[in-house]
Write a protein that holds these residues in place. Structure first.
Motif, mmCIF file in Angstrom:
data_model
loop_
_atom_site.group_PDB
_atom_site.id
_atom_site.type_symbol
_atom_site.label_atom_id
_atom_site.label_comp_id
_atom_site.label_asym_id
_atom_site.label_seq_id
_atom_site.Cartn_x
_atom_site.Cartn_y
_atom_site.Cartn_z
ATOM 1 N N ILE A 1 -18.204 29.350 45.474
ATOM 2 C CA ILE A 1 -18.854 28.422 46.385
ATOM 3 C C ILE A 1 -19.786 29.116 47.375
ATOM 4 O O ILE A 1 -20.849 28.575 47.714
ATOM 5 N N ASP A 2 -19.445 30.313 47.846
ATOM 6 C CA ASP A 2 -20.323 31.014 48.783
ATOM 7 C C ASP A 2 -21.630 31.421 48.102
ATOM 8 O O ASP A 2 -22.712 31.359 48.708
ATOM 9 N N GLY B 1 -23.577 28.122 47.618
ATOM 10 C CA GLY B 1 -24.023 27.606 48.907
ATOM 11 C C GLY B 1 -25.170 28.405 49.480
ATOM 12 O O GLY B 1 -26.091 27.833 50.089
ATOM 13 N N THR C 1 -28.907 26.787 50.375
ATOM 14 C CA THR C 1 -29.498 26.854 51.710
ATOM 15 C C THR C 1 -30.776 27.674 51.710
ATOM 16 O O THR C 1 -31.785 27.273 52.315
ATOM 17 N N ILE D 1 -15.148 27.108 40.744
ATOM 18 C CA ILE D 1 -15.241 25.845 41.494
ATOM 19 C C ILE D 1 -14.592 24.751 40.653
ATOM 20 O O ILE D 1 -14.510 24.866 39.427
ATOM 21 N N GLY E 1 -26.378 21.846 53.767
ATOM 22 C CA GLY E 1 -25.446 22.854 53.258
ATOM 23 C C GLY E 1 -23.999 22.423 53.403
ATOM 24 O O GLY E 1 -23.171 22.684 52.520
ATOM 25 N N GLN E 2 -23.683 21.744 54.498
ATOM 26 C CA GLN E 2 -22.324 21.240 54.692
ATOM 27 C C GLN E 2 -21.991 20.170 53.655
ATOM 28 O O GLN E 2 -20.894 20.164 53.075
ATOM 29 N N ARG F 1 -21.316 21.750 50.244
ATOM 30 C CA ARG F 1 -19.981 22.329 50.088
ATOM 31 C C ARG F 1 -18.923 21.237 49.896
ATOM 32 O O ARG F 1 -17.992 21.415 49.107
ATOM 33 N N ASN G 1 -17.094 21.791 46.405
ATOM 34 C CA ASN G 1 -15.756 22.396 46.536
ATOM 35 C C ASN G 1 -14.700 21.625 45.740
ATOM 36 O O ASN G 1 -13.894 22.218 45.038
ATOM 37 N N SER H 1 -10.401 23.086 45.490
ATOM 38 C CA SER H 1 -10.634 24.514 45.337
ATOM 39 C C SER H 1 -9.476 25.205 44.647
ATOM 40 O O SER H 1 -8.320 24.875 44.850
#
Length: 207
Positions: A95-96, A99, A103, A158, A195-196, A199, A203, A206
């Motif tokens: 996810i990072d 993400g 962004t 994910i 971006g929020q 996620r 997600n 998870s």
């Protein structure tokens, strides 16, 4: 003593009328015009290339499709750079990794001057090209994100609550709201909020 002729010097000395336009040279000229802030006029482009408008139309399809290729060339470069950076920053992916790509792409598009100038000059046409599939851009964006999601889902990094195709569609729509919200509803672009939302959708449960 005469200067020896080289292939380059001979090519440069040829008359312009001897040069032959191609679909690629048409694209490159159109893209250069767009980057310079010029409006895309197919009749003027054909005249500059020394070909008939019918020939140009046969090469590019129509104005929307040609603009779609120009926009995709910008988008693809931004995507490729974002993916390369995210792979270096998050070799574990997940996810990072996703993400950061999302962004970075949105921020780059918000700050892209050619895009800003284009939308300011031709907002209605620009938004139509960017937020529908008349130019083929939407399909390419969805394919790009769907492939990223499918790879991460298959690897178990994910576990979203919807399939990769629908996920790609919705995150692109959210991104459009963040990038073009100043034109759509007069709001200041805030990529962090997009971006929020990204996620939250990606997600899922998870692992």
């Amino acid at each position: 003593m005469s200067t020896p002729a080289t292939p380059l010097s001979m090519a440069l000395s040829q008359r312009q009328s001897d040069e032959r336009a191609t679909p690629i040279s048409a694209f490159r000229m159109a893209r250069r015009w767009w980057l310079e802030g010029r409006r895309l006029n197919l009749s003027l482009l054909a005249e500059e290339l020394g070909i008939g408008r019918a020939t140009l139309m046969r090469w590019v399809g129509n104005k929307d499709l040609l603009m779609g290729e120009i926009l995709w060339s910008l988008y693809k470069g931004i995507y490729d750079q974002a993916i390369e950076k995210a792979r270096a920053d998050h070799p574990e992916k997940g996810i990072d990794f996703l993400g950061q790509i999302y962004t970075d792409v949105n921020v780059a598009l918000i700050n892209a001057k050619p895009m800003h100038d284009f939308l300011a000059a031709e907002p209605q046409w620009g938004l139509q090209l960017l937020t529908s599939n008349v130019s083929g851009l939407q399909k390419r964006l969805m394919d790009e994100w769907q492939a990223l999601f499918e790879e991460e889902i298959q690897a178990g990094r994910i576990n979203p609550e919807m399939d990769a195709e629908n996920l790609a569609y919705f995150i692109i729509r959210i991104g459009e709201g963040a990038i073009y919200c100043d034109l759509i509803c007069g709001r200041t672009p805030v990529p962090e909020r997009a971006g929020q939302a990204f996620r939250l959708l990606v997600n899922g449960h998870s692992r």
